[in-house]
Design a protein around this motif. Structure first.
Motif, PDB file in Angstrom:
ATOM      1  N   GLY A  69      -7.281  14.800 -11.195  1.00 57.61           N
ATOM      2  CA  GLY A  69      -8.580  14.159 -10.983  1.00 57.61           C
ATOM      3  C   GLY A  69      -8.496  12.764 -10.399  1.00 57.61           C
ATOM      4  O   GLY A  69      -9.304  11.905 -10.736  1.00 57.61           O
ATOM      5  N   SER A  70      -7.545  12.516  -9.487  1.00 56.64           N
ATOM      6  CA  SER A  70      -7.357  11.181  -8.930  1.00 56.64           C
ATOM      7  C   SER A  70      -8.142  11.004  -7.632  1.00 56.64           C
ATOM      8  O   SER A  70      -8.553  11.969  -6.985  1.00 56.64           O
ATOM      9  N   ASP A  71      -8.337   9.735  -7.235  1.00 56.24           N
ATOM     10  CA  ASP A  71      -8.989   9.428  -5.961  1.00 56.24           C
ATOM     11  C   ASP A  71      -8.085   9.768  -4.787  1.00 56.24           C
ATOM     12  O   ASP A  71      -8.539  10.282  -3.767  1.00 56.24           O
ATOM     13  N   LEU A  72      -6.792   9.451  -4.928  1.00 56.54           N
ATOM     14  CA  LEU A  72      -5.832   9.627  -3.847  1.00 56.54           C
ATOM     15  C   LEU A  72      -4.607  10.391  -4.346  1.00 56.54           C
ATOM     16  O   LEU A  72      -4.347  10.453  -5.554  1.00 56.54           O
ATOM     17  N   SER A  73      -3.839  10.934  -3.406  1.00 54.29           N
ATOM     18  CA  SER A  73      -2.577  11.581  -3.754  1.00 54.29           C
ATOM     19  C   SER A  73      -1.556  11.326  -2.659  1.00 54.29           C
ATOM     20  O   SER A  73      -1.909  11.110  -1.489  1.00 54.29           O
ATOM     21  N   ILE A  74      -0.284  11.332  -3.051  1.00 46.67           N
ATOM     22  CA  ILE A  74       0.831  11.277  -2.105  1.00 46.67           C
ATOM     23  C   ILE A  74       1.592  12.573  -2.254  1.00 46.67           C
ATOM     24  O   ILE A  74       1.986  12.951  -3.361  1.00 46.67           O
ATOM     25  N   GLU A  75       1.819  13.263  -1.135  1.00 47.67           N
ATOM     26  CA  GLU A  75       2.472  14.560  -1.207  1.00 47.67           C
ATOM     27  C   GLU A  75       3.254  14.856   0.067  1.00 47.67           C
ATOM     28  O   GLU A  75       3.029  14.238   1.111  1.00 47.67           O
ATOM     29  N   PHE A  76       4.186  15.789  -0.028  1.00 44.52           N
ATOM     30  CA  PHE A  76       4.979  16.205   1.123  1.00 44.52           C
ATOM     31  C   PHE A  76       4.143  17.031   2.092  1.00 44.52           C
ATOM     32  O   PHE A  76       3.206  17.729   1.699  1.00 44.52           O
ATOM     33  N   ASP A  77       4.517  16.958   3.366  1.00 42.94           N
ATOM     34  CA  ASP A  77       4.046  17.930   4.337  1.00 42.94           C
ATOM     35  C   ASP A  77       4.622  19.294   3.938  1.00 42.94           C
ATOM     36  O   ASP A  77       5.818  19.420   3.673  1.00 42.94           O
ATOM     37  N   GLN A  79       5.320  21.797   5.633  1.00 43.07           N
ATOM     38  CA  GLN A  79       6.275  22.327   6.604  1.00 43.07           C
ATOM     39  C   GLN A  79       7.461  21.390   6.848  1.00 43.07           C
ATOM     40  O   GLN A  79       8.395  21.760   7.554  1.00 43.07           O
ATOM     41  N   ASN A  80       7.401  20.188   6.269  1.00 44.36           N
ATOM     42  CA  ASN A  80       8.435  19.193   6.572  1.00 44.36           C
ATOM     43  C   ASN A  80       8.665  18.299   5.349  1.00 44.36           C
ATOM     44  O   ASN A  80       7.835  17.451   5.032  1.00 44.36           O
ATOM     45  N   SER A  81       9.790  18.478   4.678  1.00 47.06           N
ATOM     46  CA  SER A  81      10.081  17.713   3.455  1.00 47.06           C
ATOM     47  C   SER A  81      10.524  16.280   3.743  1.00 47.06           C
ATOM     48  O   SER A  81      10.855  15.533   2.821  1.00 47.06           O
ATOM     49  N   ASN A  82      10.543  15.895   5.011  1.00 52.84           N
ATOM     50  CA  ASN A  82      10.863  14.517   5.370  1.00 52.84           C
ATOM     51  C   ASN A  82       9.604  13.713   5.733  1.00 52.84           C
ATOM     52  O   ASN A  82       9.713  12.585   6.204  1.00 52.84           O
ATOM     53  N   LYS A  83       8.442  14.311   5.516  1.00 47.96           N
ATOM     54  CA  LYS A  83       7.193  13.643   5.869  1.00 47.96           C
ATOM     55  C   LYS A  83       6.259  13.596   4.673  1.00 47.96           C
ATOM     56  O   LYS A  83       6.076  14.598   3.981  1.00 47.96           O
ATOM     57  N   LEU A  97       3.997   9.097   6.736  1.00 53.07           N
ATOM     58  CA  LEU A  97       5.241   8.393   7.049  1.00 53.07           C
ATOM     59  C   LEU A  97       6.397   9.368   6.990  1.00 53.07           C
ATOM     60  O   LEU A  97       6.350  10.383   6.281  1.00 53.07           O
ATOM     61  N   ASN A  98       7.455   9.045   7.728  1.00 49.03           N
ATOM     62  CA  ASN A  98       8.676   9.837   7.725  1.00 49.03           C
ATOM     63  C   ASN A  98       9.714   9.185   6.827  1.00 49.03           C
ATOM     64  O   ASN A  98       9.916   7.963   6.884  1.00 49.03           O
ATOM     65  N   ILE A  99      10.378   9.990   6.010  1.00 51.69           N
ATOM     66  CA  ILE A  99      11.415   9.489   5.112  1.00 51.69           C
ATOM     67  C   ILE A  99      12.733   9.411   5.869  1.00 51.69           C
ATOM     68  O   ILE A  99      13.100  10.336   6.603  1.00 51.69           O
ATOM     69  N   ALA A 100      13.455   8.299   5.678  1.00 50.10           N
ATOM     70  CA  ALA A 100      14.749   8.118   6.345  1.00 50.10           C
ATOM     71  C   ALA A 100      15.765   9.126   5.817  1.00 50.10           C
ATOM     72  O   ALA A 100      15.583   9.727   4.748  1.00 50.10           O
ATOM     73  N   GLY A 109       2.744   0.577   4.766  1.00 50.65           N
ATOM     74  CA  GLY A 109       1.568   1.135   5.443  1.00 50.65           C
ATOM     75  C   GLY A 109       0.632   1.833   4.475  1.00 50.65           C
ATOM     76  O   GLY A 109      -0.596   1.700   4.573  1.00 50.65           O
ATOM     77  N   PHE A 110       1.210   2.578   3.517  1.00 48.42           N
ATOM     78  CA  PHE A 110       0.394   3.257   2.513  1.00 48.42           C
ATOM     79  C   PHE A 110      -0.388   2.247   1.670  1.00 48.42           C
ATOM     80  O   PHE A 110      -1.568   2.448   1.366  1.00 48.42           O
ATOM     81  N   VAL A 111       0.280   1.163   1.286  1.00 50.42           N
ATOM     82  CA  VAL A 111      -0.378   0.145   0.446  1.00 50.42           C
ATOM     83  C   VAL A 111      -1.566  -0.461   1.183  1.00 50.42           C
ATOM     84  O   VAL A 111      -2.643  -0.664   0.609  1.00 50.42           O
ATOM     85  N   SER A 112      -1.390  -0.742   2.479  1.00 50.66           N
ATOM     86  CA  SER A 112      -2.483  -1.296   3.283  1.00 50.66           C
ATOM     87  C   SER A 112      -3.669  -0.338   3.321  1.00 50.66           C
ATOM     88  O   SER A 112      -4.830  -0.757   3.178  1.00 50.66           O
ATOM     89  N   LYS A 113      -3.402   0.971   3.476  1.00 49.86           N
ATOM     90  CA  LYS A 113      -4.478   1.960   3.540  1.00 49.86           C
ATOM     91  C   LYS A 113      -5.143   2.137   2.169  1.00 49.86           C
ATOM     92  O   LYS A 113      -6.359   2.360   2.082  1.00 49.86           O
ATOM     93  N   ILE A 114      -4.365   2.031   1.094  1.00 45.37           N
ATOM     94  CA  ILE A 114      -4.942   2.135  -0.253  1.00 45.37           C
ATOM     95  C   ILE A 114      -5.884   0.971  -0.514  1.00 45.37           C
ATOM     96  O   ILE A 114      -6.983   1.139  -1.061  1.00 45.37           O
ATOM     97  N   LYS A 115      -5.484  -0.222  -0.093  1.00 44.99           N
ATOM     98  CA  LYS A 115      -6.350  -1.400  -0.245  1.00 44.99           C
ATOM     99  C   LYS A 115      -7.639  -1.227   0.548  1.00 44.99           C
ATOM    100  O   LYS A 115      -8.735  -1.536   0.061  1.00 44.99           O
ATOM    101  N   LYS A 116      -7.518  -0.718   1.772  1.00 45.82           N
ATOM    102  CA  LYS A 116      -8.694  -0.526   2.622  1.00 45.82           C
ATOM    103  C   LYS A 116      -9.617   0.539   2.031  1.00 45.82           C
ATOM    104  O   LYS A 116     -10.839   0.413   2.082  1.00 45.82           O
ATOM    105  N   TYR A 117      -9.029   1.587   1.459  1.00 42.73           N
ATOM    106  CA  TYR A 117      -9.821   2.630   0.798  1.00 42.73           C
ATOM    107  C   TYR A 117     -10.583   2.043  -0.394  1.00 42.73           C
ATOM    108  O   TYR A 117     -11.769   2.328  -0.598  1.00 42.73           O
ATOM    109  N   ALA A 118      -9.889   1.224  -1.187  1.00 44.14           N
ATOM    110  CA  ALA A 118     -10.528   0.602  -2.357  1.00 44.14           C
ATOM    111  C   ALA A 118     -11.675  -0.298  -1.942  1.00 44.14           C
ATOM    112  O   ALA A 118     -12.735  -0.320  -2.577  1.00 44.14           O
TER     113      ALA A 118
END
Length: 302
Positions: A69-77, A79-83, A97-100, A109-118
């Motif tokens: 029941g969260s506002d946002l989520s972070i999850e894998f693509d 089709q691609n476990s590096n994204k 974002l792509n994982i090294a 970048g995620f933090v900036s978008k979370i702030k903008k969403y808030a």
């Protein structure tokens, strides 16, 4: 102080003579208008990646971690476990974002978008009524007003048979602002998109806040058109009126030599570094001032 339309409750921090209270006045200097806080789920099975995300975001007290029941989520693509994707609860993609190769993750970048969403969600819910400043505005579709020159004859966007106002991607519109109050007012207009990303549409890039002043009983037709684009969903426009010019386009800093509107300071505070400081999620306060907020919403469809 807990204030309602017709009465207020005051909780005292010390004993005061009842007779003295009967002749006392309370002056409200600031109004608390809530917190900027966002709930987040990490939907990652890979433990090292999950731990890295948790460690980085744990430093941000305005993020509240939830398992469902969260506002946002972070999850894998899928089709691609590096994204990785940053998504809203209603499946708007805010960022990716792509994982090294060494599985290191930079979430700046995620933090900036979370702030903008808030910020967008906070402004979307914000309601205020002025006493002497009372502005309203209308969405004026271009296709049904092409040959109309008299502002009193302009046709505003109307709801359909289900009570929903709609605009199609590619359609254009204008805005008509009306001052129903007793005082002149400066105004700005914010567009809060369906994904809660907020942008300033008035003033425009080459315009100054001082240009958008409207007198009592005046109707101001903004000639520059806007064109509807994605994302699809419920769009909200907020018109904020103040007794001082407002420039919400610059998130940081001040306009040299110009006294800022309290709302301008509040808006910038929602994106400031202080908001994500070590003291926890901020309760934002607005100084006692003349502010009036009105909204129009419509559904964007294809």
């Amino acid at each position: 102080i807990q204030s309602k339309a017709a009465q207020s409750k005051v909780k005292l921090d010390s004993v005061i003579d009842p007779d003295l209270l009967k002749t006392s006045w309370v002056f409200v200097l600031e109004k608390s208008i809530g917190e900027t806080k966002v709930s987040l789920r990490i939907l990652i099975d890979e433990q090292s990646v999950q731990n890295s995300i948790q460690d980085q975001l744990n430093k941000l007290p305005f993020i509240d971690f939830k398992k469902e029941g969260s506002d946002l989520s972070i999850e894998f693509d899928k089709q691609n476990s590096n994204k990785l994707y940053l998504k809203t609860f209603d499946n708007y993609y805010l960022d990716s974002l792509n994982i090294a190769l060494n599985r290191e993750i930079n979430l700046k970048g995620f933090v900036s978008k979370i702030k903008k969403y808030a910020q967008g969600r906070f402004i979307r819910k914000l309601e205020m009524q002025g006493q002497d400043l009372k502005l309203s505005f209308k969405i004026i579709p271009s296709n049904i007003n092409a040959n109309i020159t008299n502002v009193d004859e302009l046709k505003e966007l109307m709801p359909d048979s289900f009570g929903v106002k709609k605009l199609k991607v590619g359609e254009s519109f204008h805005i008509l602002v009306i001052n129903n109050g007793l005082k002149p007012a400066f105004f700005t207009i914010l567009d809060i998109q369906p994904d809660n990303y907020s942008i300033v549409i008035v003033p425009g890039e080459r315009q100054t806040p001082e240009e958008f002043r409207i007198l009592p009983d005046q109707k101001l037709f903004i000639k520059d058109p806007w064109e509807i684009g994605p994302p699809l969903g419920n769009e909200v426009f907020k018109l904020i009126a103040s007794d001082k010019p407002m420039d919400l386009r610059s998130v940081f800093g001040t306009r040299g030599g110009i006294e800022q509107s309290p709302f301008e300071k509040l808006y910038k505070e929602t994106m400031s570094d202080d908001m994500i400081g070590t003291r926890g999620s901020r309760v934002l306060n607005l100084g006692s001032s003349e502010i009036d907020i009105n909204k129009e919403s419509f559904l964007i469809y294809e």
